[in-house]
Motif scaffolding. Sequence first.
Motif, mmCIF file in Angstrom:
data_model
loop_
_atom_site.group_PDB
_atom_site.id
_atom_site.type_symbol
_atom_site.label_atom_id
_atom_site.label_comp_id
_atom_site.label_asym_id
_atom_site.label_seq_id
_atom_site.Cartn_x
_atom_site.Cartn_y
_atom_site.Cartn_z
ATOM 1 N N ILE A 51 -4.016 7.390 5.142
ATOM 2 C CA ILE A 51 -4.730 6.959 3.936
ATOM 3 C C ILE A 51 -3.802 6.093 3.089
ATOM 4 C CG2 ILE A 51 -5.874 7.755 1.829
ATOM 5 C CD1 ILE A 51 -6.777 10.225 3.396
ATOM 6 N N THR A 111 -3.300 13.676 -0.391
ATOM 7 C CA THR A 111 -4.017 12.965 -1.451
ATOM 8 C C THR A 111 -5.393 13.572 -1.698
ATOM 9 O OG1 THR A 111 -4.748 10.787 -2.226
ATOM 10 C CG2 THR A 111 -5.065 11.256 0.115
ATOM 11 N N PHE A 140 -7.537 11.352 -3.074
ATOM 12 C CA PHE A 140 -8.277 10.091 -3.115
ATOM 13 C C PHE A 140 -9.021 9.887 -1.795
ATOM 14 C CE2 PHE A 140 -5.969 9.409 -6.866
ATOM 15 C CZ PHE A 140 -6.219 8.166 -7.446
ATOM 16 N N GLY A 148 -14.043 3.916 -1.200
ATOM 17 C CA GLY A 148 -12.839 4.681 -1.505
ATOM 18 C C GLY A 148 -12.646 4.846 -2.999
ATOM 19 N N ASP A 149 -11.810 5.823 -3.357
ATOM 20 C CA ASP A 149 -11.582 6.121 -4.773
ATOM 21 C C ASP A 149 -10.666 5.105 -5.449
ATOM 22 O OD1 ASP A 149 -13.132 8.432 -5.192
ATOM 23 O OD2 ASP A 149 -11.623 9.673 -4.200
ATOM 24 N N THR A 150 -10.832 5.017 -6.761
ATOM 25 C CA THR A 150 -9.923 4.294 -7.636
ATOM 26 C C THR A 150 -9.350 5.309 -8.617
ATOM 27 O OG1 THR A 150 -11.709 3.756 -9.177
ATOM 28 C CG2 THR A 150 -11.261 2.161 -7.434
ATOM 29 N N ILE A 202 -4.575 2.281 -9.245
ATOM 30 C CA ILE A 202 -5.016 2.163 -7.854
ATOM 31 C C ILE A 202 -6.390 1.498 -7.819
ATOM 32 C CG2 ILE A 202 -5.571 3.423 -5.727
ATOM 33 C CD1 ILE A 202 -2.570 3.411 -6.530
ATOM 34 N N HIS A 211 -3.251 3.815 -0.341
ATOM 35 C CA HIS A 211 -3.671 3.590 -1.725
ATOM 36 C C HIS A 211 -3.215 2.190 -2.122
ATOM 37 C CE1 HIS A 211 -2.946 7.874 -0.994
ATOM 38 N NE2 HIS A 211 -3.995 8.092 -1.772
ATOM 39 N N ALA A 245 -10.801 7.863 1.082
ATOM 40 C CA ALA A 245 -10.648 6.519 1.646
ATOM 41 C C ALA A 245 -11.986 6.004 2.156
ATOM 42 C CB ALA A 245 -9.630 6.545 2.781
ATOM 43 N N THR A 289 -8.375 3.457 4.905
ATOM 44 C CA THR A 289 -7.662 4.078 6.021
ATOM 45 C C THR A 289 -6.785 3.030 6.698
ATOM 46 O OG1 THR A 289 -9.575 3.663 7.450
ATOM 47 C CG2 THR A 289 -9.396 5.845 6.452
ATOM 48 N N GLY A 347 0.824 -1.207 0.000
ATOM 49 C CA GLY A 347 0.000 0.000 0.000
ATOM 50 C C GLY A 347 0.854 1.252 0.000
ATOM 51 N N THR A 374 -8.819 2.633 -2.029
ATOM 52 C CA THR A 374 -8.221 3.564 -1.072
ATOM 53 C C THR A 374 -8.887 3.311 0.275
ATOM 54 O OG1 THR A 374 -8.003 5.182 -2.869
ATOM 55 C CG2 THR A 374 -7.620 5.976 -0.635
#
Length: 248
Positions: A74, A36, A38, A47-49, A62, A76, A40, A67, A30, A65
């Motif tokens: 955070i 960021t 992004f 969470g974002d991609t 990615i 990724h 989480a 925690t 990770g 995302t």
Amino acid sequence: MAYETKALFRDDAYLSTAEGAVVAINDRGGIILDQTNFYATSGGQPGDTGHFERADGSRIQIAATVTGETKNEIIHVPTEEQAVPEIGEKLVLHVDWPRRYRLMRMHTACHLLSVACPFPITGAAVGEEESRIDFDLPDPSYTKENVTERLMEMVRANAPVITRWITNEELSANPGLVKSKNVRPPMGNGQIRLVLIGEDGAVDSQPCGGTHVSETQEVGEIHIGKIEKKGKENRRFRIRFGSLPAGE
């Protein structure tokens, strides 16, 4: 050791591209950055991609995302067989914007649903195509039709959506801000982020760390696709994009 990542999305949900420097790679690969855009996974919102762009133009995809040891760390998570960046390396961070924007619209729609159905929330999940909220709701008069109509009234009213920070003490003095029956907002760092809809929160005000659109009309056409009974007084409302199909 827990790291602290500056969460740029908390102040600007529309930041689809940003820059960040690698501060650590954990034992599962990770990637942890100094900052960021992004989001989480938290509070029912995925969470974002997206991808990270390296100086040579190559990409690190990615897949998720999340925690870490704290909400401020955070992580990724790259897809399999991706190159591993160097500590200190500067990357350009590209969120999968169409996916994120759908989640922003959906998350704001969920807040509007909590206004249309002013009952304690017992569960919630935000999705790209469908979201759900479970209410402690004994009243059977709430139907797909009348709740959809109320939601679209608020969408068309185009109220502003803003965020504000309050102290733990302010939240304790206003317990009605918390709509969840079972989950309390995290109060460890002394500040709570409120999402307000309408001038000074006239439509809604509640603690939330998620990403939202800036005005309700951006939510677009939505409807209640289904209401399920999940116990004696528990009702699950499913929100979907688009208008309510005729005859349902």
